[in-house]
Design an enzyme around this catalytic site. Sequence first.
Site, PDB file in Angstrom:
ATOM      1  N   ASN A 216       0.845  -1.207   0.000  1.00 22.66           N
ATOM      2  CA  ASN A 216       0.000   0.000   0.000  1.00 22.66           C
ATOM      3  C   ASN A 216       0.874   1.248   0.000  1.00 22.66           C
ATOM      4  O   ASN A 216       2.098   1.160   0.014  1.00 22.66           O
ATOM      5  CB  ASN A 216      -0.965  -0.028   1.189  1.00 22.66           C
ATOM      6  CG  ASN A 216      -0.214  -0.083   2.495  1.00 22.66           C
ATOM      7  OD1 ASN A 216       0.534   0.827   2.837  1.00 22.66           O
ATOM      8  ND2 ASN A 216      -0.374  -1.177   3.235  1.00 22.66           N
ATOM      9  N   LYS A 294       9.335 -17.512 -10.075  1.00 21.37           N
ATOM     10  CA  LYS A 294       8.505 -16.451 -10.647  1.00 21.37           C
ATOM     11  C   LYS A 294       7.371 -17.068 -11.483  1.00 21.37           C
ATOM     12  O   LYS A 294       7.623 -18.003 -12.266  1.00 21.37           O
ATOM     13  CB  LYS A 294       9.387 -15.556 -11.529  1.00 21.37           C
ATOM     14  CG  LYS A 294       8.650 -14.372 -12.081  1.00 21.37           C
ATOM     15  CD  LYS A 294       9.570 -13.524 -12.946  1.00 21.37           C
ATOM     16  CE  LYS A 294       8.741 -12.491 -13.679  1.00 21.37           C
ATOM     17  NZ  LYS A 294       9.497 -11.824 -14.727  1.00 21.37           N
ATOM     18  N   PRO A 311      -2.314 -11.863  10.298  1.00 18.22           N
ATOM     19  CA  PRO A 311      -2.592 -11.676  11.722  1.00 18.22           C
ATOM     20  C   PRO A 311      -2.845 -10.204  12.006  1.00 18.22           C
ATOM     21  O   PRO A 311      -2.270  -9.331  11.347  1.00 18.22           O
ATOM     22  CB  PRO A 311      -1.297 -12.126  12.408  1.00 18.22           C
ATOM     23  CG  PRO A 311      -0.240 -12.032  11.355  1.00 18.22           C
ATOM     24  CD  PRO A 311      -0.931 -12.283  10.044  1.00 18.22           C
ATOM     25  N   ASP A 312      -3.730  -9.928  12.955  1.00 21.74           N
ATOM     26  CA  ASP A 312      -3.957  -8.542  13.365  1.00 21.74           C
ATOM     27  C   ASP A 312      -2.997  -8.244  14.528  1.00 21.74           C
ATOM     28  O   ASP A 312      -3.182  -8.738  15.644  1.00 21.74           O
ATOM     29  CB  ASP A 312      -5.421  -8.344  13.786  1.00 21.74           C
ATOM     30  CG  ASP A 312      -5.743  -6.875  13.963  1.00 21.74           C
ATOM     31  OD1 ASP A 312      -4.949  -6.161  14.621  1.00 21.74           O
ATOM     32  OD2 ASP A 312      -6.770  -6.423  13.426  1.00 21.74           O
ATOM     33  N   ILE A 313      -1.976  -7.457  14.232  1.00 22.68           N
ATOM     34  CA  ILE A 313      -0.899  -7.236  15.210  1.00 22.68           C
ATOM     35  C   ILE A 313      -1.424  -6.440  16.411  1.00 22.68           C
ATOM     36  O   ILE A 313      -1.156  -6.769  17.570  1.00 22.68           O
ATOM     37  CB  ILE A 313       0.276  -6.497  14.528  1.00 22.68           C
ATOM     38  CG1 ILE A 313       0.773  -7.344  13.350  1.00 22.68           C
ATOM     39  CG2 ILE A 313       1.404  -6.214  15.515  1.00 22.68           C
ATOM     40  CD1 ILE A 313       1.653  -6.624  12.381  1.00 22.68           C
ATOM     41  N   LYS A 344     -13.620   0.639  16.159  1.00 25.92           N
ATOM     42  CA  LYS A 344     -12.320  -0.028  16.040  1.00 25.92           C
ATOM     43  C   LYS A 344     -11.656  -0.184  17.405  1.00 25.92           C
ATOM     44  O   LYS A 344     -11.045  -1.199  17.702  1.00 25.92           O
ATOM     45  CB  LYS A 344     -11.430   0.801  15.106  1.00 25.92           C
ATOM     46  CG  LYS A 344     -10.228   0.047  14.633  1.00 25.92           C
ATOM     47  CD  LYS A 344      -9.679   0.603  13.347  1.00 25.92           C
ATOM     48  CE  LYS A 344     -10.641   0.374  12.187  1.00 25.92           C
ATOM     49  NZ  LYS A 344     -10.160   0.910  10.928  1.00 25.92           N
ATOM     50  N   LYS A 348     -10.577  -3.836  18.553  1.00 27.32           N
ATOM     51  CA  LYS A 348      -9.156  -4.176  18.682  1.00 27.32           C
ATOM     52  C   LYS A 348      -8.713  -4.260  20.138  1.00 27.32           C
ATOM     53  O   LYS A 348      -7.582  -4.599  20.422  1.00 27.32           O
ATOM     54  CB  LYS A 348      -8.309  -3.118  17.963  1.00 27.32           C
ATOM     55  CG  LYS A 348      -8.686  -2.901  16.512  1.00 27.32           C
ATOM     56  CD  LYS A 348      -7.788  -3.655  15.593  1.00 27.32           C
ATOM     57  CE  LYS A 348      -8.074  -3.279  14.149  1.00 27.32           C
ATOM     58  NZ  LYS A 348      -7.141  -3.904  13.226  1.00 27.32           N
TER      59      LYS A 348
HETATM   60  O1  C5P Z   1      -8.410  -2.874  10.835  1.00 25.55           O
HETATM   61  P1  C5P Z   1      -7.691  -1.650  10.387  1.00 25.55           P
HETATM   62  O2  C5P Z   1      -6.589  -1.943   9.410  1.00 25.55           O
HETATM   63  O3  C5P Z   1      -8.555  -0.539   9.919  1.00 25.55           O
HETATM   64  O4  C5P Z   1      -7.018  -1.097  11.743  1.00 25.55           O
HETATM   65  C1  C5P Z   1      -6.004  -0.198  11.756  1.00 25.55           C
HETATM   66  C2  C5P Z   1      -5.131  -0.384  12.965  1.00 25.55           C
HETATM   67  O5  C5P Z   1      -4.864  -1.747  13.170  1.00 25.55           O
HETATM   68  C3  C5P Z   1      -3.786   0.290  12.823  1.00 25.55           C
HETATM   69  O6  C5P Z   1      -3.338   0.660  14.103  1.00 25.55           O
HETATM   70  C4  C5P Z   1      -2.942  -0.842  12.238  1.00 25.55           C
HETATM   71  O7  C5P Z   1      -1.563  -0.636  12.520  1.00 25.55           O
HETATM   72  C5  C5P Z   1      -3.487  -2.049  12.956  1.00 25.55           C
HETATM   73  N1  C5P Z   1      -3.451  -3.309  12.198  1.00 25.55           N
HETATM   74  C6  C5P Z   1      -2.625  -4.345  12.634  1.00 25.55           C
HETATM   75  N2  C5P Z   1      -2.602  -5.534  11.963  1.00 25.55           N
HETATM   76  C7  C5P Z   1      -3.393  -5.746  10.884  1.00 25.55           C
HETATM   77  C8  C5P Z   1      -4.240  -4.707  10.434  1.00 25.55           C
HETATM   78  C9  C5P Z   1      -4.236  -3.498  11.099  1.00 25.55           C
HETATM   79  O8  C5P Z   1      -1.899  -4.163  13.606  1.00 25.55           O
HETATM   80  N3  C5P Z   1      -3.356  -6.894  10.264  1.00 25.55           N
END
Ligand code: C5P
Length: 402
Positions: A216, A294, A311-313, A344, A348
Amino acid sequence: MNKRVLLIIGGGIAAYKSLFLIRELARRGVQSRVIITKGGTEFVTPLSAGALSGDKVFTDLFDLTDEAEMGHIELSRAADLVVVAPATADLLAKAAHGIANDLATTTLMATDKRVLFAPAMNVRMWEAASTQRNVQQLLDDGAYFIGPDAGDMACGEFGPGRMAEPPVIADHILGLLQGDTSLDGLRAPKPLKGRHMLITAGPTREPIDPVRYLSNHSSGKQGYAIAAALSGLGAKVTLVSGPVNLQPPEGVDCVRIETAREMLAACEAALPADCFISVAAVADWRPKACGDKKIKKDKDGIPPLNLTENPDILRTLSKAENRPQLVIGFAAETNDVINHAKAKRAKKKCDWIVANDVSGDVMGGDHNEMILVTPDGETTWPRQSKTGAARQLALKIAQALL
Ligand code: C5P
């Protein structure tokens, strides 16, 4: 309240607002004794300041009558607080370097009282490296700051540089006079000394094959600026960064990664931390499989892009056993910013969300308008440079961790 401030009015167009400040303070029972610098007298007259303060106004160190009546040392000590409004770039520079060549600057150097600066200047002058260095020096020396605000300026430009509004300065003055300790900690030279801050920044890259990837537009500028600001407040900072074109700020421990999974592993390895700030634009999905060859254009036809969730960090660290005391997420939104940010925060399980509207030029740009969503409500910080926003957030973090 039977308190007295010494108000130094510098030479800037905002000087007229200081006349309102005198009146605002008087209304709240705080008396002002006023010094106007030579430049300041080009904008407001001692007569108007004197009429509003009901006291003699001082203007020149070398006025022998004044010196006989009250020397600068005594003048600075007779007050409960010294306020510099507007604090020009010149006054900040002199105060930061101990230059004392007129009544205002000798008084500032001689005072044993707390000093509050309300800067006002052109946006470029405020953002100049020299001014920012001087502000940092004065903060390190124990000074307080209020503003500047962002907005349209008398010089026709837009950005941070406008002096804070008199009622806001008056609130701050009252807080300091009443011994508001939440402000006091920020006066310590390094309020985050001994604290560990973990921060992610930049994009992640999710490989499709050895040469292609999904990513991105995140530039990493905001995350790097926050890392620098936290380090400036004395914190040990670990910056886990995706691929960006930026040099890590001096003194910051930078771990470079590419994928979301590497970012998570690096963050977990960096724990324990007092605060986690998740600024990175982590890719939500990654290609399910990445072969070691490739993908050939002709042979294989158009390949399907099968994705799987990353994974959502932020969520993982929010729920970790060794969760940092303060966990902050970022929310880049294009509409209904506050409601999305609130949702959010709950989803989160983080403590604060810093929301910003990315429908404009925020991503990759140098400016940002932040809305801070905490359990106590939302605060909108005016559009300002990413460096200014980072400094404001770093101070807020320092205050929360005191
Ligand atoms: O879910 P979204 O991407 O909108 O949330 C944004 C927040 O979550 C930011 O703080 C981003 O750094 C964190 N994030 C994360 N891991 C992911 C997706 C988002 O830590 N896979």
